[in-house]
Design a protein around this motif. Structure first.
Motif, PDB file in Angstrom:
ATOM      1  N   ARG A   1     -91.683 -46.410  44.610  1.00 22.67           N
ATOM      2  CA  ARG A   1     -92.036 -46.628  43.210  1.00 22.67           C
ATOM      3  C   ARG A   1     -93.302 -47.486  43.082  1.00 22.67           C
ATOM      4  O   ARG A   1     -94.137 -47.239  42.211  1.00 22.67           O
ATOM      5  N   CYS A   2     -93.424 -48.491  43.954  1.00 19.67           N
ATOM      6  CA  CYS A   2     -94.638 -49.316  43.934  1.00 19.67           C
ATOM      7  C   CYS A   2     -95.868 -48.474  44.244  1.00 19.67           C
ATOM      8  O   CYS A   2     -96.911 -48.584  43.583  1.00 19.67           O
ATOM      9  N   ARG A   3     -95.759 -47.643  45.272  1.00 20.90           N
ATOM     10  CA  ARG A   3     -96.890 -46.794  45.651  1.00 20.90           C
ATOM     11  C   ARG A   3     -97.230 -45.806  44.530  1.00 20.90           C
ATOM     12  O   ARG A   3     -98.406 -45.567  44.230  1.00 20.90           O
ATOM     13  N   ALA A   4     -96.185 -45.252  43.898  1.00 24.14           N
ATOM     14  CA  ALA A   4     -96.418 -44.295  42.817  1.00 24.14           C
ATOM     15  C   ALA A   4     -97.132 -44.965  41.652  1.00 24.14           C
ATOM     16  O   ALA A   4     -98.091 -44.410  41.090  1.00 24.14           O
TER      17      ALA A   4
ATOM     18  N   ARG B   1     -91.147 -60.115  42.293  1.00 27.36           N
ATOM     19  CA  ARG B   1     -90.085 -59.621  43.187  1.00 27.36           C
ATOM     20  C   ARG B   1     -90.552 -58.423  43.998  1.00 27.36           C
ATOM     21  O   ARG B   1     -90.189 -58.279  45.170  1.00 27.36           O
ATOM     22  N   SER B   2     -91.326 -57.554  43.365  1.00 26.60           N
ATOM     23  CA  SER B   2     -91.807 -56.367  44.085  1.00 26.60           C
ATOM     24  C   SER B   2     -92.729 -56.755  45.234  1.00 26.60           C
ATOM     25  O   SER B   2     -92.664 -56.172  46.318  1.00 26.60           O
ATOM     26  N   ALA B   3     -93.570 -57.750  45.015  1.00 27.47           N
ATOM     27  CA  ALA B   3     -94.451 -58.218  46.089  1.00 27.47           C
ATOM     28  C   ALA B   3     -93.641 -58.852  47.212  1.00 27.47           C
ATOM     29  O   ALA B   3     -93.952 -58.674  48.397  1.00 27.47           O
ATOM     30  N   VAL B   4     -92.600 -59.606  46.857  1.00 29.60           N
ATOM     31  CA  VAL B   4     -91.713 -60.180  47.882  1.00 29.60           C
ATOM     32  C   VAL B   4     -91.183 -59.064  48.778  1.00 29.60           C
ATOM     33  O   VAL B   4     -91.184 -59.162  50.007  1.00 29.60           O
ATOM     34  N   ALA B   5     -90.718 -57.992  48.157  1.00 24.19           N
ATOM     35  CA  ALA B   5     -90.161 -56.873  48.924  1.00 24.19           C
ATOM     36  C   ALA B   5     -91.213 -56.232  49.820  1.00 24.19           C
ATOM     37  O   ALA B   5     -90.949 -55.931  50.997  1.00 24.19           O
ATOM     38  N   LEU B   6     -92.426 -56.020  49.302  1.00 25.59           N
ATOM     39  CA  LEU B   6     -93.463 -55.383  50.111  1.00 25.59           C
ATOM     40  C   LEU B   6     -93.926 -56.273  51.257  1.00 25.59           C
ATOM     41  O   LEU B   6     -94.361 -55.769  52.297  1.00 25.59           O
ATOM     42  N   HIS B   7     -93.805 -57.578  51.089  1.00 27.12           N
ATOM     43  CA  HIS B   7     -94.157 -58.501  52.172  1.00 27.12           C
ATOM     44  C   HIS B   7     -93.040 -58.625  53.204  1.00 27.12           C
ATOM     45  O   HIS B   7     -93.190 -59.352  54.195  1.00 27.12           O
ATOM     46  N   GLY B   8     -91.912 -57.956  52.982  1.00 24.31           N
ATOM     47  CA  GLY B   8     -90.826 -57.958  53.952  1.00 24.31           C
ATOM     48  C   GLY B   8     -89.679 -58.877  53.604  1.00 24.31           C
ATOM     49  O   GLY B   8     -88.742 -59.011  54.387  1.00 24.31           O
ATOM     50  N   GLY B   9     -89.741 -59.537  52.453  1.00 28.57           N
ATOM     51  CA  GLY B   9     -88.668 -60.431  52.033  1.00 28.57           C
ATOM     52  C   GLY B   9     -87.539 -59.676  51.376  1.00 28.57           C
ATOM     53  O   GLY B   9     -87.297 -58.497  51.672  1.00 28.57           O
TER      54      GLY B   9
ATOM     55  N   ILE C   1    -101.342 -53.640  51.123  1.00 28.16           N
ATOM     56  CA  ILE C   1    -100.287 -53.277  52.065  1.00 28.16           C
ATOM     57  C   ILE C   1    -100.104 -51.771  51.949  1.00 28.16           C
ATOM     58  O   ILE C   1     -99.741 -51.265  50.879  1.00 28.16           O
ATOM     59  N   ASP C   2    -100.371 -51.043  53.019  1.00 25.56           N
ATOM     60  CA  ASP C   2    -100.324 -49.572  52.987  1.00 25.56           C
ATOM     61  C   ASP C   2    -101.155 -49.018  51.840  1.00 25.56           C
ATOM     62  O   ASP C   2    -100.766 -48.055  51.176  1.00 25.56           O
ATOM     63  N   GLY C   3    -102.288 -49.664  51.578  1.00 24.97           N
ATOM     64  CA  GLY C   3    -103.177 -49.199  50.537  1.00 24.97           C
ATOM     65  C   GLY C   3    -102.809 -49.639  49.131  1.00 24.97           C
ATOM     66  O   GLY C   3    -103.527 -49.336  48.174  1.00 24.97           O
ATOM     67  N   ILE C   4    -101.708 -50.369  48.975  1.00 24.24           N
ATOM     68  CA  ILE C   4    -101.238 -50.798  47.659  1.00 24.24           C
ATOM     69  C   ILE C   4    -101.754 -52.205  47.378  1.00 24.24           C
ATOM     70  O   ILE C   4    -101.579 -53.105  48.210  1.00 24.24           O
ATOM     71  N   PRO C   5    -102.389 -52.465  46.224  1.00 22.35           N
ATOM     72  CA  PRO C   5    -102.811 -53.837  45.915  1.00 22.35           C
ATOM     73  C   PRO C   5    -101.601 -54.724  45.633  1.00 22.35           C
ATOM     74  O   PRO C   5    -100.777 -54.413  44.774  1.00 22.35           O
ATOM     75  N   VAL C   6    -101.505 -55.816  46.381  1.00 23.66           N
ATOM     76  CA  VAL C   6    -100.343 -56.708  46.302  1.00 23.66           C
ATOM     77  C   VAL C   6    -100.833 -58.149  46.339  1.00 23.66           C
ATOM     78  O   VAL C   6    -101.755 -58.477  47.092  1.00 23.66           O
TER      79      VAL C   6
ATOM     80  N   GLY D   1     -90.782 -65.462  58.581  1.00 20.39           N
ATOM     81  CA  GLY D   1     -92.034 -66.030  59.078  1.00 20.39           C
ATOM     82  C   GLY D   1     -93.267 -65.579  58.315  1.00 20.39           C
ATOM     83  O   GLY D   1     -94.397 -65.773  58.789  1.00 20.39           O
ATOM     84  N   ALA D   2     -93.086 -64.999  57.127  1.00 19.38           N
ATOM     85  CA  ALA D   2     -94.231 -64.538  56.350  1.00 19.38           C
ATOM     86  C   ALA D   2     -95.016 -65.696  55.753  1.00 19.38           C
ATOM     87  O   ALA D   2     -96.213 -65.563  55.471  1.00 19.38           O
ATOM     88  N   VAL D   3     -94.349 -66.833  55.530  1.00 23.79           N
ATOM     89  CA  VAL D   3     -95.014 -68.008  54.979  1.00 23.79           C
ATOM     90  C   VAL D   3     -94.238 -69.238  55.420  1.00 23.79           C
ATOM     91  O   VAL D   3     -93.023 -69.173  55.663  1.00 23.79           O
ATOM     92  N   GLY D   4     -94.933 -70.362  55.544  1.00 22.75           N
ATOM     93  CA  GLY D   4     -94.293 -71.609  55.940  1.00 22.75           C
ATOM     94  C   GLY D   4     -94.579 -72.713  54.951  1.00 22.75           C
ATOM     95  O   GLY D   4     -95.413 -72.568  54.051  1.00 22.75           O
ATOM     96  N   ARG D   5     -93.894 -73.821  55.140  1.00 23.46           N
ATOM     97  CA  ARG D   5     -94.063 -74.939  54.215  1.00 23.46           C
ATOM     98  C   ARG D   5     -95.510 -75.449  54.221  1.00 23.46           C
ATOM     99  O   ARG D   5     -96.043 -75.837  53.172  1.00 23.46           O
TER     100      ARG D   5
END
Length: 300
Positions: free
Chosen positions: A57-60, A75-83, A123-128, A158-162
């Protein structure tokens, strides 16, 4: 006898822009109403046999709907970043620069806000939005409990740290939302393994309890005995969030057997379910307070 819906080979297994398909003569408006096709957004359809994920849906949305100045966010960006993931039918969250006139549109949750250079990547061509900007946004847009849970999910992989979050906070000092962001990152813990566990921990801390240790490993004579979701090791008080046992009875029994091993070591283990979290959190909080108070009192 009903006619089989048209399935042009060019559209099988694909997401497509309906206007273009109609202009090319591949489908008619009536064809789009059949069971062969699934509507994702206005004028954006997919083969109904295609498995649709939130990523799809994000890509569409990005491919067919976004004008310049839009990016997947929240939330959608969290998901695309792997969270933490979003459901396939959840709205796609979007941030739009004020100059980009866009929306409202069914299926999109749109926020109007500027971003700085370097705060949007692909990410995979999607602006995030970048991970740090994503954390900033969820802290501003959501309740702190939900925001911390999402930030925890990014920290856990491990996508982000303190350090990165503290550094980003410095660049935002004095801006609207900076205090909410500071509170959120002060409560984060990458050890959390699920959103409910994060929410539980944050609610306990915000209620005034000492901060518990996440995923604490209990040993005996140097050997592994059990691991608990939350714990105050010095007091031997632990909490287990019972979330999936009703889907997997065997796992439930394994968990109970595991926890029974630590009772002989004088541990108090409190259990909480999602239902209790929703309907009687105050009652559970009182039980945790009582357990901690009992263990804090001097023993005769």
């Amino acid at each position: 006898m009903s006619r089989e819906p048209r399935r042009p080979a060019e559209l099988v297994g694909r997401v497509f822009y309906s206007r273009e398909a109609i202009q090319r003569g591949l489908l008619t408006k009536n064809d789009l109403r059949t069971s062969a096709w699934r509507r994702l957004f206005h004028n954006v359809y997919a083969d109904a046999r295609l498995e649709i994920s939130h990523h799809t849906r994000c890509r569409a949305a990005a491919s067919w709907l976004f004008p310049p100045g839009c990016a997947i966010a929240g939330r959608s960006a969290v998901a695309l970043h792997g969270g933490a993931t979003c459901g396939p039918d959840d709205d796609v969250e979007v941030v739009v620069e004020p100059s980009a006139r866009f929306g409202p549109l069914a299926g999109l949750l749109i926020h109007v806000a500027p971003w700085r250079d370097g705060e949007v990547s692909r990410i995979d061509g999607i602006p995030v939005t970048t991970v740090e900007r994503t954390c900033w946004d969820v802290a501003r847009w959501l309740d702190v409990v939900d925001a911390v849970a999402l930030i925890d999910s990014l920290g856990h992989i491990g996508a982000v740290g303190r350090t990165e979050l503290d550094r980003y906070l410095v660049t935002r000092r004095g801006e609207r939302g900076s205090r909410r962001f500071a509170e959120a990152i002060s409560l984060t813990d990458p050890g959390a393994e699920s959103l409910p566990e994060s929410r539980l921990r944050v609610r306990l801390v915000r209620a005034g309890l000492p901060r518990p240790v996440t995923q604490h490993v209990i040993t005996r004579a140097g050997r592994f005995v059990a691991r608990v979701d939350l714990a105050w090791p010095e007091l031997k008080v632990a909490i287990e969030y019972d979330g999936l046992w009703h889907h997997d009875p065997a796992q439930f029994h394994r968990d109970r057997q595991r926890l029974n091993r630590i009772l002989g070591d004088d541990w108090i283990v409190l259990h909480v379910t999602s239902k209790r979290m929703r309907e009687d959190f105050d009652g559970f909080l009182a039980e945790v307070r009582a357990a901690l108070t009992h263990r804090t009192r001097p023993r005769p």
